[in-house]
Design a protein around this motif. Structure first.
Motif, mmCIF file in Angstrom:
data_model
loop_
_atom_site.group_PDB
_atom_site.id
_atom_site.type_symbol
_atom_site.label_atom_id
_atom_site.label_comp_id
_atom_site.label_asym_id
_atom_site.label_seq_id
_atom_site.Cartn_x
_atom_site.Cartn_y
_atom_site.Cartn_z
ATOM 1 N N GLU A 26 0.835 -1.203 0.000
ATOM 2 C CA GLU A 26 0.000 0.000 0.000
ATOM 3 C C GLU A 26 0.866 1.248 0.000
ATOM 4 O O GLU A 26 0.676 2.150 -0.817
ATOM 5 C CB GLU A 26 -0.913 -0.017 1.228
ATOM 6 N N LYS A 69 -5.444 -1.693 -1.631
ATOM 7 C CA LYS A 69 -4.625 -2.654 -0.883
ATOM 8 C C LYS A 69 -4.720 -2.392 0.618
ATOM 9 O O LYS A 69 -4.780 -3.318 1.409
ATOM 10 C CB LYS A 69 -3.164 -2.576 -1.316
ATOM 11 N N GLY A 70 -4.728 -1.121 0.986
ATOM 12 C CA GLY A 70 -4.830 -0.775 2.394
ATOM 13 C C GLY A 70 -6.162 -1.221 2.973
ATOM 14 O O GLY A 70 -6.223 -1.736 4.088
ATOM 15 N N ALA A 71 -7.225 -1.030 2.217
ATOM 16 C CA ALA A 71 -8.552 -1.420 2.688
ATOM 17 C C ALA A 71 -8.690 -2.938 2.813
ATOM 18 O O ALA A 71 -9.404 -3.437 3.671
ATOM 19 C CB ALA A 71 -9.619 -0.881 1.747
ATOM 20 N N LEU A 72 -7.974 -3.665 1.943
ATOM 21 C CA LEU A 72 -8.068 -5.121 1.952
ATOM 22 C C LEU A 72 -6.899 -5.769 2.709
ATOM 23 O O LEU A 72 -6.775 -6.988 2.708
ATOM 24 C CB LEU A 72 -8.103 -5.658 0.516
ATOM 25 N N GLY A 73 -6.083 -4.972 3.317
ATOM 26 C CA GLY A 73 -4.973 -5.524 4.107
ATOM 27 C C GLY A 73 -3.854 -6.073 3.268
ATOM 28 O O GLY A 73 -3.287 -7.105 3.607
ATOM 29 N N ASP A 74 -3.529 -5.468 2.152
ATOM 30 C CA ASP A 74 -2.435 -5.884 1.260
ATOM 31 C C ASP A 74 -2.634 -7.288 0.707
ATOM 32 O O ASP A 74 -1.689 -7.967 0.336
ATOM 33 C CB ASP A 74 -1.082 -5.819 1.965
ATOM 34 N N LYS A 75 -3.858 -7.805 0.661
ATOM 35 C CA LYS A 75 -4.110 -9.137 0.140
ATOM 36 C C LYS A 75 -4.334 -9.151 -1.364
ATOM 37 O O LYS A 75 -4.539 -10.172 -1.955
ATOM 38 C CB LYS A 75 -5.316 -9.745 0.843
#
Length: 56
Positions: free
Chosen positions: A3, A49-55
């Motif tokens: 992120e 990415k930040g919202a999904l936790g870098d997944k």
């Protein structure tokens, strides 16, 4: 971590694109517009990415 990297790269591309858009050369101005758009897309990707936790 991805992120932060994407957001930084996005800011850099936006800044470089902004400078290129101030050129007298129409081709360079067009490159600047494209680079700024790329930077905005990179930042959006970093936010996702930040919202999904870098997944992503």
């Amino acid at each position: 971590m991805g992120e932060l990297v994407d957001k930084i790269k996005g800011k850099v591309n936006e800044a470089i694109g902004d400078v290129k858009q101030k050129s007298d050369n129409p081709e360079t101005r067009a490159e600047g517009q494209a680079q700024e758009a790329k930077g905005k897309a990179q930042q959006a990707g970093g936010a996702i990415k930040g919202a999904l936790g870098d997944k992503v």
